[in-house]
Design a protein around this motif. Structure first.
Motif, PDB file in Angstrom:
ATOM      1  N   ASP A 153       0.710  -1.120  -0.002  1.00 39.87           N
ATOM      2  CA  ASP A 153       0.079   0.091  -0.055  1.00 39.87           C
ATOM      3  C   ASP A 153       0.712   1.158   0.163  1.00 39.87           C
ATOM      4  OD1 ASP A 153       0.836  -0.458   2.631  1.00 39.87           O
ATOM      5  OD2 ASP A 153      -0.818   0.760   3.400  1.00 39.87           O
ATOM      6  N   SER A 154       0.466   2.339  -0.649  1.00 38.24           N
ATOM      7  CA  SER A 154       0.980   3.662  -0.858  1.00 38.24           C
ATOM      8  C   SER A 154       2.654   3.551  -1.195  1.00 38.24           C
ATOM      9  CB  SER A 154       0.719   4.332   0.569  1.00 38.24           C
ATOM     10  OG  SER A 154      -0.610   4.325   0.712  1.00 38.24           O
ATOM     11  N   ARG A 155       2.880   2.498  -2.292  1.00 33.38           N
ATOM     12  CA  ARG A 155       4.395   2.613  -2.368  1.00 33.38           C
ATOM     13  C   ARG A 155       4.759   3.710  -3.599  1.00 33.38           C
ATOM     14  NH1 ARG A 155       6.149   1.096   1.771  1.00 33.38           N
ATOM     15  NH2 ARG A 155       3.785   1.409   2.688  1.00 33.38           N
ATOM     16  N   LEU A 156       3.699   4.444  -4.152  1.00 41.01           N
ATOM     17  CA  LEU A 156       4.135   5.335  -4.999  1.00 41.01           C
ATOM     18  C   LEU A 156       3.614   6.503  -4.899  1.00 41.01           C
ATOM     19  CD1 LEU A 156       3.603   3.536  -8.686  1.00 41.01           C
ATOM     20  CD2 LEU A 156       5.740   4.735  -8.033  1.00 41.01           C
ATOM     21  N   ALA A 157       4.073   7.702  -5.154  1.00 41.00           N
ATOM     22  CA  ALA A 157       3.770   8.967  -5.039  1.00 41.00           C
ATOM     23  C   ALA A 157       2.364   9.298  -5.908  1.00 41.00           C
ATOM     24  CB  ALA A 157       4.761  10.169  -5.416  1.00 41.00           C
ATOM     25  N   ASN A 158       1.612  10.081  -5.191  1.00 43.37           N
ATOM     26  CA  ASN A 158       0.525  10.740  -5.968  1.00 43.37           C
ATOM     27  C   ASN A 158       0.725  11.309  -7.085  1.00 43.37           C
ATOM     28  OD1 ASN A 158      -1.614   9.216  -4.248  1.00 43.37           O
ATOM     29  ND2 ASN A 158      -0.740  10.858  -2.616  1.00 43.37           N
ATOM     30  N   ASN A 159       1.744  12.394  -7.044  1.00 43.41           N
ATOM     31  CA  ASN A 159       2.025  13.450  -8.235  1.00 43.41           C
ATOM     32  C   ASN A 159       3.407  13.191  -8.736  1.00 43.41           C
ATOM     33  OD1 ASN A 159      -0.733  14.424  -7.773  1.00 43.41           O
ATOM     34  ND2 ASN A 159       0.064  15.158  -5.696  1.00 43.41           N
ATOM     35  N   ASP A 160       3.567  13.872  -9.543  1.00 39.46           N
ATOM     36  CA  ASP A 160       5.023  14.167 -10.146  1.00 39.46           C
ATOM     37  C   ASP A 160       5.517  12.919 -10.708  1.00 39.46           C
ATOM     38  OD1 ASP A 160       4.809  16.944  -9.596  1.00 39.46           O
ATOM     39  OD2 ASP A 160       5.604  16.702  -7.505  1.00 39.46           O
ATOM     40  N   LEU A 161       4.805  12.140 -11.305  1.00 36.97           N
ATOM     41  CA  LEU A 161       5.257  10.745 -11.885  1.00 36.97           C
ATOM     42  C   LEU A 161       4.943  10.876 -13.406  1.00 36.97           C
ATOM     43  CD1 LEU A 161       3.729   8.061  -9.710  1.00 36.97           C
ATOM     44  CD2 LEU A 161       6.114   8.851  -9.808  1.00 36.97           C
ATOM     45  N   PRO A 162       5.528  10.221 -14.346  1.00 39.10           N
ATOM     46  CA  PRO A 162       5.594  10.576 -15.607  1.00 39.10           C
ATOM     47  C   PRO A 162       4.097  10.052 -16.185  1.00 39.10           C
ATOM     48  CG  PRO A 162       7.717   9.211 -15.085  1.00 39.10           C
ATOM     49  CD  PRO A 162       6.946   9.409 -13.966  1.00 39.10           C
ATOM     50  N   LEU A 163       3.489  10.789 -17.156  1.00 33.83           N
ATOM     51  CA  LEU A 163       2.326  10.648 -17.481  1.00 33.83           C
ATOM     52  C   LEU A 163       1.743   9.039 -17.902  1.00 33.83           C
ATOM     53  CD1 LEU A 163      -0.601  11.600 -18.447  1.00 33.83           C
ATOM     54  CD2 LEU A 163       0.632  11.947 -20.801  1.00 33.83           C
ATOM     55  N   ASP A 164       2.880   8.160 -18.531  1.00 39.60           N
ATOM     56  CA  ASP A 164       2.531   6.876 -18.803  1.00 39.60           C
ATOM     57  C   ASP A 164       2.602   5.857 -17.618  1.00 39.60           C
ATOM     58  OD1 ASP A 164       2.092   6.553 -21.570  1.00 39.60           O
ATOM     59  OD2 ASP A 164       4.217   7.056 -21.903  1.00 39.60           O
ATOM     60  N   ILE A 165       3.394   6.292 -16.507  1.00 43.93           N
ATOM     61  CA  ILE A 165       3.104   5.643 -15.403  1.00 43.93           C
ATOM     62  C   ILE A 165       1.831   5.674 -14.607  1.00 43.93           C
ATOM     63  CG2 ILE A 165       4.207   5.232 -13.000  1.00 43.93           C
ATOM     64  CD1 ILE A 165       5.878   3.967 -15.416  1.00 43.93           C
ATOM     65  N   GLN A 166       1.297   7.196 -14.442  1.00 41.35           N
ATOM     66  CA  GLN A 166       0.076   7.247 -13.952  1.00 41.35           C
ATOM     67  C   GLN A 166      -1.182   6.505 -14.897  1.00 41.35           C
ATOM     68  OE1 GLN A 166       0.538   8.305 -11.383  1.00 41.35           O
ATOM     69  NE2 GLN A 166       0.458  10.221 -10.768  1.00 41.35           N
ATOM     70  N   ARG A 167      -1.038   6.472 -16.093  1.00 43.11           N
ATOM     71  CA  ARG A 167      -2.121   5.798 -16.913  1.00 43.11           C
ATOM     72  C   ARG A 167      -1.936   4.400 -16.729  1.00 43.11           C
ATOM     73  NH1 ARG A 167      -2.688   9.279 -22.650  1.00 43.11           N
ATOM     74  NH2 ARG A 167      -3.569  11.184 -21.633  1.00 43.11           N
ATOM     75  N   LEU A 168      -0.787   3.862 -16.568  1.00 43.63           N
ATOM     76  CA  LEU A 168      -0.566   2.352 -16.118  1.00 43.63           C
ATOM     77  C   LEU A 168      -1.223   2.119 -15.047  1.00 43.63           C
ATOM     78  CD1 LEU A 168       0.563  -0.447 -16.632  1.00 43.63           C
ATOM     79  CD2 LEU A 168       2.569   0.287 -15.871  1.00 43.63           C
ATOM     80  N   ARG A 169      -1.254   3.013 -13.972  1.00 39.77           N
ATOM     81  CA  ARG A 169      -1.825   2.539 -12.687  1.00 39.77           C
ATOM     82  C   ARG A 169      -3.367   2.492 -12.806  1.00 39.77           C
ATOM     83  NH1 ARG A 169       0.586   7.051  -8.724  1.00 39.77           N
ATOM     84  NH2 ARG A 169      -0.036   5.708  -6.987  1.00 39.77           N
ATOM     85  N   CYS A 170      -4.025   3.526 -13.716  1.00 41.41           N
ATOM     86  CA  CYS A 170      -5.285   3.452 -13.776  1.00 41.41           C
ATOM     87  C   CYS A 170      -5.764   2.134 -14.935  1.00 41.41           C
ATOM     88  CB  CYS A 170      -5.638   4.711 -14.921  1.00 41.41           C
ATOM     89  SG  CYS A 170      -5.833   6.370 -13.714  1.00 41.41           S
ATOM     90  N   ARG A 171      -5.002   1.805 -15.767  1.00 44.33           N
ATOM     91  CA  ARG A 171      -5.415   0.483 -16.410  1.00 44.33           C
ATOM     92  C   ARG A 171      -5.251  -0.862 -15.804  1.00 44.33           C
ATOM     93  NH1 ARG A 171      -1.704   3.066 -20.306  1.00 44.33           N
ATOM     94  NH2 ARG A 171      -0.022   1.461 -20.019  1.00 44.33           N
ATOM     95  N   ALA A 172      -4.284  -0.525 -14.506  1.00 40.75           N
ATOM     96  CA  ALA A 172      -4.335  -1.673 -13.685  1.00 40.75           C
ATOM     97  C   ALA A 172      -5.396  -1.874 -12.539  1.00 40.75           C
ATOM     98  CB  ALA A 172      -2.853  -1.672 -12.923  1.00 40.75           C
ATOM     99  N   MET A 173      -5.797  -0.573 -12.224  1.00 37.92           N
ATOM    100  CA  MET A 173      -6.931  -0.607 -11.231  1.00 37.92           C
ATOM    101  C   MET A 173      -8.364  -0.463 -11.941  1.00 37.92           C
ATOM    102  SD  MET A 173      -7.520   0.374  -8.014  1.00 37.92           S
ATOM    103  CE  MET A 173      -8.421   1.293  -6.874  1.00 37.92           C
ATOM    104  N   TYR A 174      -8.634   0.047 -13.081  1.00 41.55           N
ATOM    105  CA  TYR A 174      -9.903   0.096 -13.203  1.00 41.55           C
ATOM    106  C   TYR A 174     -10.311  -0.935 -14.612  1.00 41.55           C
ATOM    107  CZ  TYR A 174      -9.769   4.317 -11.044  1.00 41.55           C
ATOM    108  OH  TYR A 174      -9.521   5.454  -9.969  1.00 41.55           O
ATOM    109  N   ASN A 175      -9.030  -1.598 -15.233  1.00 41.46           N
ATOM    110  CA  ASN A 175      -9.457  -2.557 -16.189  1.00 41.46           C
ATOM    111  C   ASN A 175      -8.986  -4.030 -15.698  1.00 41.46           C
ATOM    112  OD1 ASN A 175      -9.784  -3.933 -18.375  1.00 41.46           O
ATOM    113  ND2 ASN A 175      -8.120  -2.700 -19.641  1.00 41.46           N
ATOM    114  N   ALA A 176      -7.513  -4.007 -15.332  1.00 41.25           N
ATOM    115  CA  ALA A 176      -7.221  -5.431 -15.298  1.00 41.25           C
ATOM    116  C   ALA A 176      -7.666  -6.188 -13.828  1.00 41.25           C
ATOM    117  CB  ALA A 176      -5.545  -5.329 -14.916  1.00 41.25           C
TER     118      ALA A 176
END
Length: 511
Positions: free
Chosen positions: A216-239
């Motif tokens: 839990d909470s291993r990644l920052a909420n902000n200031d990450l590359p756009l592709d990493i943030q979108r990967l988080r969304c694909r994992a959370m809301y799709n995978a």
């Protein structure tokens, strides 16, 4: 003759000035009266911020308030043409071809259902950053709920693996030849940056397997590359799709809710024993109940806070709303007594006696236990995470979602509903509401409010901008540094805007 003409001119001027003086005096008198009335109103309004508005609001018996339009109670807020955007950029796609997968990350996900879900989504991104194969995570069996469910009991494992093929390799288990070799056991830093994990790649020089003790909470909420943030969304809301048995039952229950009233509120009523014990909130409880919760908190190692001032917790807005307070709140917002409300929660502390303070106002309350048959629920008995997953799906799909406390589930549901089109999601201003509720209490000196049009006006104004309308993710509180700063940031999974939600101009490029 000259003197006579001059005398006439003098008399004329005198009469003229006398008329002007009279008019000026009358004007001054009116002005003084107006100013006096104005300052009197100002003086009265300063005595009590509610009083002058109370005088303007007639009693409901004499002038019943107009019913609030359905669109203001049920419709999604205006979304300004925003839509989901999670596809990777061209730069991201170009990097995937050269990736290796002979290094592995094993993970023990900690916490309840939604703490584990957000942690697993983070670990997908971490595996991509450090260029490793992610082994299907082991779920927490030592938390308060002691749920023995495996990953495949809660999530669709095959879909998870297939959905992430374009991002990382996912293995069902660690290869046999690697099970006995030494591995790096890491407690990755909380809210870590991209640079932190790029530095972690040095571990591959000595190890082929990294074991992550907490997810839990291993990644920052902000200031990450756009592709990493979108990967988080694909994992959370799709995978991370739930397992077929959970999905099938949840959809059945949603159909049964729709067949009753057509629309419903999902209420995450976090008035459960574990939450009250964890927060130290005992308002409205008996002395015996308060003592029971204190003992429970002191006997739970990771909750062990010896002294919590329950009054200060409540005044600070840190306590879940009671069932009675939720009833007053929903009624003040304008929802009629006939509203169908699905209770997404475990066992309410105090049972039916305490829940009756809500059902007396909204008798159309339902739980999954009253919607489903015993046979349908049999496979989920004693599996808190699987049961919570059913509540999660029903909450995400509801017309309105309301949470009595901002916990992991409330934040995850809010983020998912924002992602799906900013569905109406009401987040109570608990600190502000406590002041209002205390003004309703005749036992207190401040008990000078009634449940009338004024109360509704106050509550509705207080929550005008707390209905789930689009807004960018909130940053940290000013003046803080390090982990303290990160801790006050709004969670990425609570509001994935702007990285995973785009405006109409970028529609053709990012969908």
């Amino acid at each position: 003759m000259a003197r006579s003409r001059g005398g006439r001119r003098f008399r004329f001027r005198f009469r003229f000035h006398r008329r002007n003086l009279c008019a000026a005096a009358a004007y001054a008198a009116v002005l003084l009266i107006a100013l006096s009335s104005f300052f009197t109103l100002i003086s009265l309004s300063k005595k009590d911020g509610f009083e002058d508005r109370r005088e303007r609001v007639s009693s409901e018996e004499e002038h019943p308030s107009e019913p609030i339009p359905d669109r203001e109670l049920w419709d999604a807020p205006f979304s300004f043409g925003l839509h989901t955007c999670v596809k990777p950029t061209a730069k991201y796609k170009a990097m995937l071809g050269a990736r290796e997968s002979d290094r592995y990350i094993t993970v023990r996900s900690n916490g309840g259902l939604n703490q584990m879900r957000t942690g697993i989504a983070d670990m997908v991104a971490v595996a991509h950053i450090v260029n490793a194969t992610l082994v299907i995570p082991e779920l927490d069996r030592r938390s308060f709920w002691k749920d023995t469910s495996t990953f495949s009991d809660i999530f669709d494992e095959t879909h998870f693996i297939e959905a992430l093929k374009g991002d990382i390799r996912v293995a069902r288990e660690l290869p046999k030849e690697l099970e006995s070799i030494p591995r790096a056991r890491k407690h990755f830093s909380s809210w870590a940056s991209m640079g932190y994990y790029e530095e972690m790649r040095r571990l591959w020089n000595e190890f082929q397997v990294i074991h992550v003790a907490k997810s839990d909470s291993r990644l920052a909420n902000n200031d990450l590359p756009l592709d990493i943030q979108r990967l988080r969304c694909r994992a959370m809301y799709n995978a991370l799709r739930f397992s077929p048995p959970i999905e099938i039952l949840a959809k059945k229950l949603i159909e049964r809710l729709r067949s009753r009233e057509g629309r419903y509120i999902a209420l995450h009523l976090r008035y459960e024993k574990d939450m009250l014990s964890f927060t130290g909130c005992t308002y409205g409880l008996t002395e015996a109940e308060s003592k029971e919760l204190t003992i429970m908190r002191e006997n739970t190692s990771h909750w062990k806070v010896k002294k919590i001032n329950s009054t200060e917790q409540r005044l600070g807005g840190n306590c879940p709303l009671t069932p009675k307070e939720v009833g007053i709140f929903l009624q003040a917002l304008g929802y009629p007594p006939s509203t169908l409300i699905y209770i997404a929660a475990g066992e309410i502390y105090g049972g039916n006696a305490r829940l009756s303070t809500l059902s007396s106002r909204f008798p159309n309350l339902v739980f999954k236990e009253t919607l489903a048959t015993k046979e349908e629920l049999e496979g989920f008995t004693n599996h808190a995470s699987q049961s919570a997953a059913i509540d999660y799906i029903i909450s995400v799909e509801s017309d309105v979602f309301v949470s009595s406390y901002s916990g992991n589930m409330a934040r995850a549901v809010e983020g998912h509903r924002r992602f799906l089109g900013h569905r109406r999601t009401i987040t109570p201003d608990r600190k502000g509401l406590v002041e209002v509720f205390d003004r309703l209490d005749d036992r207190l000196e401040s008990g000078d409010l009634r449940e009338d049009s004024l109360l509704s006006e106050l509550v509705r104004q207080m929550h005008h901008n707390r209905q789930g309308a689009p807004r960018k993710r909130k940053g940290a509180l000013p003046g803080l540094k390090g982990k303290a700063r990160s801790r006050t940031e709004e969670s990425f999974y609570e509001n994935p805007y702007p990285e995973c939600i785009c405006g109409p101009k970028s529609h053709s490029k990012t969908m």
